[in-house]
Design a protein around this motif. Structure first.
Motif, short mmCIF file in Angstrom:
data_model
loop_
_atom_site.label_atom_id
_atom_site.label_comp_id
_atom_site.label_asym_id
_atom_site.label_seq_id
_atom_site.Cartn_x
_atom_site.Cartn_y
_atom_site.Cartn_z
N TYR A 37 0.84 -1.20 0.00
CA TYR A 37 0.00 0.00 0.00
C TYR A 37 0.87 1.24 0.00
O TYR A 37 1.89 1.30 0.69
CB TYR A 37 -0.93 0.02 1.22
CG TYR A 37 -2.03 -0.99 1.14
CD1 TYR A 37 -3.18 -0.72 0.41
CD2 TYR A 37 -1.91 -2.22 1.76
CE1 TYR A 37 -4.20 -1.67 0.31
CE2 TYR A 37 -2.91 -3.17 1.66
CZ TYR A 37 -4.05 -2.88 0.93
OH TYR A 37 -5.04 -3.83 0.83
N VAL A 74 -13.10 8.44 -2.93
CA VAL A 74 -12.26 8.29 -1.74
C VAL A 74 -11.30 9.47 -1.57
O VAL A 74 -10.25 9.32 -0.95
CB VAL A 74 -11.50 6.94 -1.75
CG1 VAL A 74 -12.49 5.78 -1.69
CG2 VAL A 74 -10.57 6.82 -2.95
N VAL A 106 -10.72 6.23 3.73
CA VAL A 106 -10.46 4.81 3.49
C VAL A 106 -9.34 4.54 2.50
O VAL A 106 -8.99 3.39 2.27
CB VAL A 106 -11.75 4.07 3.03
CG1 VAL A 106 -12.85 4.23 4.06
CG2 VAL A 106 -12.21 4.55 1.66
N GLY A 107 -8.73 5.58 1.95
CA GLY A 107 -7.70 5.38 0.95
C GLY A 107 -6.27 5.47 1.46
O GLY A 107 -5.34 5.18 0.72
N GLN A 116 -11.04 1.19 8.93
CA GLN A 116 -11.31 -0.09 8.26
C GLN A 116 -12.74 -0.52 8.53
O GLN A 116 -13.43 -0.99 7.61
CB GLN A 116 -10.32 -1.16 8.74
CG GLN A 116 -10.48 -2.50 8.03
CD GLN A 116 -10.14 -2.42 6.56
OE1 GLN A 116 -9.06 -1.98 6.19
NE2 GLN A 116 -11.05 -2.86 5.70
N LEU A 119 -15.05 1.51 6.31
CA LEU A 119 -15.03 0.98 4.94
C LEU A 119 -15.86 -0.29 4.85
O LEU A 119 -16.75 -0.41 3.99
CB LEU A 119 -13.59 0.71 4.49
CG LEU A 119 -13.44 0.03 3.12
CD1 LEU A 119 -14.02 0.89 2.00
CD2 LEU A 119 -11.98 -0.29 2.85
N VAL A 137 -14.03 2.96 -8.27
CA VAL A 137 -13.29 3.69 -7.24
C VAL A 137 -12.53 4.84 -7.91
O VAL A 137 -11.89 4.65 -8.95
CB VAL A 137 -12.30 2.77 -6.50
CG1 VAL A 137 -11.55 3.54 -5.43
CG2 VAL A 137 -13.03 1.57 -5.91
N SER A 146 -7.16 6.26 -4.31
CA SER A 146 -8.05 5.35 -5.03
C SER A 146 -7.33 4.05 -5.37
O SER A 146 -7.93 2.97 -5.32
CB SER A 146 -8.62 6.02 -6.27
OG SER A 146 -7.59 6.46 -7.14
N ASN A 148 -4.98 2.61 -3.58
CA ASN A 148 -4.99 1.83 -2.34
C ASN A 148 -6.35 1.19 -2.10
O ASN A 148 -6.45 0.04 -1.66
CB ASN A 148 -4.65 2.72 -1.14
CG ASN A 148 -3.17 2.99 -0.98
OD1 ASN A 148 -2.32 2.30 -1.55
ND2 ASN A 148 -2.85 4.01 -0.21
N THR A 149 -7.41 1.94 -2.36
CA THR A 149 -8.76 1.43 -2.09
C THR A 149 -9.11 0.28 -3.03
O THR A 149 -9.72 -0.71 -2.61
CB THR A 149 -9.81 2.56 -2.19
OG1 THR A 149 -9.42 3.62 -1.30
CG2 THR A 149 -11.19 2.07 -1.81
N ARG A 152 -7.49 -2.65 -1.66
CA ARG A 152 -8.18 -3.06 -0.43
C ARG A 152 -9.48 -3.82 -0.77
O ARG A 152 -9.81 -4.82 -0.13
CB ARG A 152 -8.47 -1.82 0.40
CG ARG A 152 -8.63 -2.07 1.85
CD ARG A 152 -8.48 -0.78 2.66
NE ARG A 152 -7.09 -0.65 3.10
CZ ARG A 152 -6.33 0.42 2.92
NH1 ARG A 152 -6.81 1.50 2.35
NH2 ARG A 152 -5.09 0.43 3.34
#
Length: 192
Positions: A37, A74, A106-107, A116, A119, A137, A146, A148-149, A152
């Motif tokens: 990440y 995000v 959340v990003g 977390q 999210l 996203v 975005s 990272n999201t 995730r």
């Protein structure tokens, strides 16, 4: 042929078909955690490949949303307050895609427990726990939040993930309107 021991070894390994490890610079290594990440310099050029799912442009986003995809904004917030009823007090308005849902914390590369939970709870509500629901996203152009999201969501098991890497700016540049958006309310999760 290569000169010196290191290039000669690399050439020999390459000719033998061995994979080569290209180490990251120290500065680059500090931008990512051990799980991949991005944890620093969030506003920087992003890769041309998504960490999962696929990249889409503004017209594809419009078509996906027309077919019921969740548009997940995000764009990050560092300064905010949360009210007792889960509402957000933010310092300035945020413009985004019509119909999008904004999850502003959340990003980040490393999430606190409440982030977390926010999210997970929000996605469960917004998708009806359907892990095959299409999710687009995005954040801003050259925004790793975005990316990272998307990573995730893939790790959580979502199977229809789309990354709109151009984000809000690409949407506006394509001639589409933007609307003011409020962050999605918190459920049970709360910052400590």
């Amino acid at each position: 042929m290569s000169k010196g021991p290191i290039p000669a070894i690399c050439t020999a390994l390459a000719l033998a078909g061995a994979p080569l490890f290209v180490p990251l610079s120290h500065a680059e290594a500090l931008r990512f955690d051990t799980t991949g990440y991005r944890i620093a310099d969030y506003r920087a050029p992003v890769p041309d490949q998504a960490p999962a799912g696929r990249i889409v442009g503004a017209e594809e986003v419009e078509a996906l949303h027309g077919r019921g995809a969740l548009l997940l904004d995000v764009v990050g917030l560092r300064h905010f307050r949360i009210t007792d009823d889960g509402g957000w007090l933010v310092p300035e308005p945020h413009l985004s895609l019509p119909g999008a849902v904004w999850l502003p914390v959340v990003g980040w590369g490393q999430l606190e427990g409440w982030q977390q939970d926010y999210l997970d709870e929000s996605l469960a509500q917004l998708t009806g726990t359907d892990m095959s629901k299409s999710v687009v996203v995005f954040c801003l152009m050259d925004c790793w939040l975005s990316w990272n999201t998307v990573k995730r969501l893939d790790a959580a098991g979502y199977s229809e993930i789309y990354w709109f890497s151009g984000g809000v700016e690409a949407w506006a540049d394509a001639g589409h309107d933007l609307v003011a958006l409020e962050p999605y309310p918190l459920g049970r999760s709360r910052p400590e």
